[in-house]
Design a protein around this motif. Sequence first.
Motif, PDB file in Angstrom:
ATOM      1  N   ARG A 159     -15.930   7.090   9.071  1.00 14.89           N
ATOM      2  CA  ARG A 159     -15.611   5.672   8.885  1.00 14.89           C
ATOM      3  C   ARG A 159     -15.893   5.238   7.454  1.00 14.89           C
ATOM      4  NH1 ARG A 159     -17.420   1.066   7.942  1.00 14.89           N
ATOM      5  NH2 ARG A 159     -19.492   1.939   7.576  1.00 14.89           N
ATOM      6  N   SER A 160     -17.041   5.665   6.927  1.00 23.06           N
ATOM      7  CA  SER A 160     -17.425   5.296   5.568  1.00 23.06           C
ATOM      8  C   SER A 160     -16.440   5.852   4.548  1.00 23.06           C
ATOM      9  CB  SER A 160     -18.836   5.811   5.279  1.00 23.06           C
ATOM     10  OG  SER A 160     -19.215   5.528   3.954  1.00 23.06           O
ATOM     11  N   VAL A 161     -16.033   7.099   4.744  1.00 24.37           N
ATOM     12  CA  VAL A 161     -15.074   7.718   3.819  1.00 24.37           C
ATOM     13  C   VAL A 161     -13.725   7.016   3.906  1.00 24.37           C
ATOM     14  CG1 VAL A 161     -13.773   9.815   3.304  1.00 24.37           C
ATOM     15  CG2 VAL A 161     -16.216   9.958   3.804  1.00 24.37           C
ATOM     16  N   GLN A 162     -13.302   6.679   5.139  1.00 24.69           N
ATOM     17  CA  GLN A 162     -12.014   6.000   5.299  1.00 24.69           C
ATOM     18  C   GLN A 162     -12.020   4.650   4.622  1.00 24.69           C
ATOM     19  OE1 GLN A 162      -9.238   7.542   6.749  1.00 24.69           O
ATOM     20  NE2 GLN A 162      -8.313   5.820   5.648  1.00 24.69           N
ATOM     21  N   VAL A 163     -13.148   3.953   4.677  1.00 25.93           N
ATOM     22  CA  VAL A 163     -13.267   2.669   3.974  1.00 25.93           C
ATOM     23  C   VAL A 163     -13.063   2.874   2.474  1.00 25.93           C
ATOM     24  CG1 VAL A 163     -14.896   0.865   3.278  1.00 25.93           C
ATOM     25  CG2 VAL A 163     -14.717   1.516   5.679  1.00 25.93           C
ATOM     26  N   GLU A 164     -13.656   3.919   1.914  1.00 30.42           N
ATOM     27  CA  GLU A 164     -13.495   4.207   0.481  1.00 30.42           C
ATOM     28  C   GLU A 164     -12.041   4.538   0.151  1.00 30.42           C
ATOM     29  OE1 GLU A 164     -16.568   6.486  -1.697  1.00 30.42           O
ATOM     30  OE2 GLU A 164     -17.493   6.794   0.273  1.00 30.42           O
ATOM     31  N   PHE A 168      -4.276   6.863 -11.895  1.00 28.47           N
ATOM     32  CA  PHE A 168      -4.674   7.137 -10.514  1.00 28.47           C
ATOM     33  C   PHE A 168      -5.637   8.319 -10.526  1.00 28.47           C
ATOM     34  CE2 PHE A 168      -3.992   9.312  -6.399  1.00 28.47           C
ATOM     35  CZ  PHE A 168      -4.403   8.287  -5.557  1.00 28.47           C
ATOM     36  N   ASP A 169      -6.827   8.128  -9.965  1.00 29.96           N
ATOM     37  CA  ASP A 169      -7.875   9.146  -9.990  1.00 29.96           C
ATOM     38  C   ASP A 169      -7.609  10.189  -8.904  1.00 29.96           C
ATOM     39  OD1 ASP A 169     -10.210  10.642 -10.047  1.00 29.96           O
ATOM     40  OD2 ASP A 169     -11.471   8.916 -10.525  1.00 29.96           O
ATOM     41  N   VAL A 170      -6.878  11.228  -9.270  1.00 29.13           N
ATOM     42  CA  VAL A 170      -6.512  12.284  -8.319  1.00 29.13           C
ATOM     43  C   VAL A 170      -7.758  12.983  -7.784  1.00 29.13           C
ATOM     44  CG1 VAL A 170      -5.304  14.490  -8.039  1.00 29.13           C
ATOM     45  CG2 VAL A 170      -4.252  12.632  -9.362  1.00 29.13           C
ATOM     46  N   MET A 194       0.850  -1.189   0.000  1.00 26.37           N
ATOM     47  CA  MET A 194       0.000   0.000   0.000  1.00 26.37           C
ATOM     48  C   MET A 194       0.886   1.239   0.000  1.00 26.37           C
ATOM     49  SD  MET A 194      -2.871   1.179   2.787  1.00 26.37           S
ATOM     50  CE  MET A 194      -3.973  -0.174   2.403  1.00 26.37           C
ATOM     51  N   LEU A 195       0.473   2.255  -0.752  1.00 25.78           N
ATOM     52  CA  LEU A 195       1.229   3.493  -0.798  1.00 25.78           C
ATOM     53  C   LEU A 195       1.086   4.255   0.517  1.00 25.78           C
ATOM     54  CD1 LEU A 195       0.351   4.810  -4.379  1.00 25.78           C
ATOM     55  CD2 LEU A 195       2.308   3.414  -3.672  1.00 25.78           C
ATOM     56  N   ASP A 196       2.096   5.073   0.810  1.00 21.74           N
ATOM     57  CA  ASP A 196       2.072   5.934   1.992  1.00 21.74           C
ATOM     58  C   ASP A 196       1.052   7.044   1.761  1.00 21.74           C
ATOM     59  OD1 ASP A 196       2.524   7.584   4.125  1.00 21.74           O
ATOM     60  OD2 ASP A 196       4.666   7.819   3.780  1.00 21.74           O
ATOM     61  N   ILE A 197      -0.018   7.061   2.562  1.00 20.32           N
ATOM     62  CA  ILE A 197      -1.086   8.031   2.341  1.00 20.32           C
ATOM     63  C   ILE A 197      -0.583   9.459   2.554  1.00 20.32           C
ATOM     64  CG2 ILE A 197      -1.987   7.992   4.712  1.00 20.32           C
ATOM     65  CD1 ILE A 197      -4.825   8.134   3.406  1.00 20.32           C
ATOM     66  N   LYS A 198       0.425   9.629   3.407  1.00 19.01           N
ATOM     67  CA  LYS A 198       0.985  10.972   3.613  1.00 19.01           C
ATOM     68  C   LYS A 198       1.617  11.483   2.321  1.00 19.01           C
ATOM     69  CE  LYS A 198       1.915  10.290   8.549  1.00 19.01           C
ATOM     70  NZ  LYS A 198       2.969  10.206   9.589  1.00 19.01           N
ATOM     71  N   ALA A 199       2.334  10.596   1.637  1.00 20.31           N
ATOM     72  CA  ALA A 199       2.966  10.992   0.376  1.00 20.31           C
ATOM     73  C   ALA A 199       1.918  11.275  -0.694  1.00 20.31           C
ATOM     74  CB  ALA A 199       3.915   9.892  -0.095  1.00 20.31           C
ATOM     75  N   VAL A 200       0.846  10.485  -0.694  1.00 20.93           N
ATOM     76  CA  VAL A 200      -0.215  10.708  -1.676  1.00 20.93           C
ATOM     77  C   VAL A 200      -0.891  12.049  -1.413  1.00 20.93           C
ATOM     78  CG1 VAL A 200      -2.348   9.803  -2.685  1.00 20.93           C
ATOM     79  CG2 VAL A 200      -0.589   8.215  -1.903  1.00 20.93           C
ATOM     80  N   ARG A 201      -1.155  12.356  -0.146  1.00 19.16           N
ATOM     81  CA  ARG A 201      -1.782  13.629   0.189  1.00 19.16           C
ATOM     82  C   ARG A 201      -0.883  14.808  -0.162  1.00 19.16           C
ATOM     83  NH1 ARG A 201      -3.735  11.459   6.045  1.00 19.16           N
ATOM     84  NH2 ARG A 201      -5.853  10.802   5.451  1.00 19.16           N
ATOM     85  N   GLN A 202       0.413  14.631   0.052  1.00 16.17           N
ATOM     86  CA  GLN A 202       1.351  15.723  -0.185  1.00 16.17           C
ATOM     87  C   GLN A 202       1.421  16.114  -1.655  1.00 16.17           C
ATOM     88  OE1 GLN A 202       5.266  14.919   1.335  1.00 16.17           O
ATOM     89  NE2 GLN A 202       6.102  16.877   0.698  1.00 16.17           N
ATOM     90  N   ASP A 203       1.405  15.101  -2.549  1.00 16.48           N
ATOM     91  CA  ASP A 203       1.514  15.408  -3.981  1.00 16.48           C
ATOM     92  C   ASP A 203       0.838  14.315  -4.806  1.00 16.48           C
ATOM     93  OD1 ASP A 203       2.153  16.333  -6.480  1.00 16.48           O
ATOM     94  OD2 ASP A 203       4.282  16.665  -6.044  1.00 16.48           O
ATOM     95  N   LEU A 231      -9.553   2.331  -2.243  1.00 17.01           N
ATOM     96  CA  LEU A 231      -8.845   2.953  -3.363  1.00 17.01           C
ATOM     97  C   LEU A 231      -7.354   2.635  -3.302  1.00 17.01           C
ATOM     98  CD1 LEU A 231      -8.717   4.904  -5.794  1.00 17.01           C
ATOM     99  CD2 LEU A 231      -8.503   6.785  -4.157  1.00 17.01           C
ATOM    100  N   LEU A 232      -6.757   2.780  -2.105  1.00 18.16           N
ATOM    101  CA  LEU A 232      -5.322   2.548  -1.972  1.00 18.16           C
ATOM    102  C   LEU A 232      -4.972   1.067  -2.060  1.00 18.16           C
ATOM    103  CD1 LEU A 232      -4.310   5.142   0.786  1.00 18.16           C
ATOM    104  CD2 LEU A 232      -4.049   5.309  -1.695  1.00 18.16           C
ATOM    105  N   LEU A 233      -5.839   0.189  -1.559  1.00 20.76           N
ATOM    106  CA  LEU A 233      -5.579  -1.247  -1.666  1.00 20.76           C
ATOM    107  C   LEU A 233      -5.586  -1.718  -3.115  1.00 20.76           C
ATOM    108  CD1 LEU A 233      -7.642  -2.722   1.317  1.00 20.76           C
ATOM    109  CD2 LEU A 233      -5.167  -2.853   1.015  1.00 20.76           C
TER     110      LEU A 233
END
Length: 432
Positions: free
Chosen positions: A94-99, A25-27, A1-10, A103-105
């Motif tokens: 919770r619902s948004v985090q599941v989505e 990847f659907d930005v 799984m990608l690092d969500i911090k890195a994805v959020r950053q850029d 997406l990341l999985l």
Amino acid sequence: MLDIKAVRQDPEAVAQALSKRGYTFDVAQFTALDARRKQADVDSQALLAERKSASKKIGQLIGQGMSVDEAKAQVNETLEKIAGQLDQLTEQARSVQVEIDELLLGTPNLPAPEVPEGASEEDNAEVARWGEPPAFDFTPRDHVEIGEGLGQLDAETAGKITGSRFTVMYGELARLHRALIQFMLNLHTGDHGYREIYVPYIVNRESLKGTGQLPKFEEDLFKLHADQEYYLIPTAEVPVTNVARDRIFEAAELGDSGLRFACHSPCFRSEAGSYGRDTRGMIRQHQFEKVELVQLVRPEASDAALEELTGHAEAVLQALGLAYRKVILCGGDIGFSARKTYDLEVWLPGQSAYREISSCSNFGDFQARRMQARWRNPETGKPELLHTLNGSGLAVGRTLVAVLENFQNEDGTVTVPEALRPYMGGTEVLGA
């Protein structure tokens, strides 16, 4: 799984890197989901502050002339309203985090910068070659003709027992198959410093999720229909790498070269995406054997570890005297979880072509993040993600194919490579 911090950053940089794979990847989707998650957090914090403030109002209301019971009733009404709103926000978050997790999985690893551009295996770049393909003064047969000619390879009986893409082997051929396994294990544990490991051939869903086969590639797996979600392993990579799941290794446990495991196991694959390919013989089967090499290392060591691990797989081919070539996979051909992969392709005279016999990959921290496989950095005292690597050392069935075809004789016999003779009771020629 990608690092969500890195994805959020850029997220745009992530999308650009993944485009090398041909993956979009659907930005916009990620950004919208993350904004909803962030807003839910902001709203929750505001409500928590409001609840804290409301709890202090009982005294104020009494001071304004309200009775104790009236003051408590009014404050409790406010608190109940806030509690209901918090429950709604918690469910939204919770619902948004599941989505976001889904997406990341389903998002593959970022390829290393040195991975070449390309859309398919035709664009893989050759790195090196070793050995010369044998020259025959007769037309070489393929392994099916050789094995059937010896009376020791039987696909028809396997088809009756089970179905297509299975094989029965007899006598010397079965022994040669076993000899290859023993030879590979002894080489890797004796010369290359791997620790032999035996693992279950059935794994749960969480293990396959950890190494990246699930949720995206379920159709390629054999699922067992039981009370629990069990699957036959597609490769020993899955159970061996999951040895590190939810663990924190101390630096002393890793040592200088990390943890190294060598594992012989059967592998089971539905080959759902390869319909009609390599249906003849033992090249692409539903059940086959492998000796798998797995390494768990510090992040700074993983690039060098990939070169070394690939060299360990090459050593098997060299010891057997089999010509091969080494290629680096392009962005369009690299596996879902890998950041960089070398394939070793052995020469098969029956096909007059080089065919894959080993795939050696560095996954960076992609699998480790899914599994929470970590080590404690002594410089910081904090847990950090490991890097994981694996490779076939080698695929046993394909090595058997290569031995049969490269060491065949005109009379239909097969010369046993010298390295295997100690495991064959001194037999030098099959079918003599």
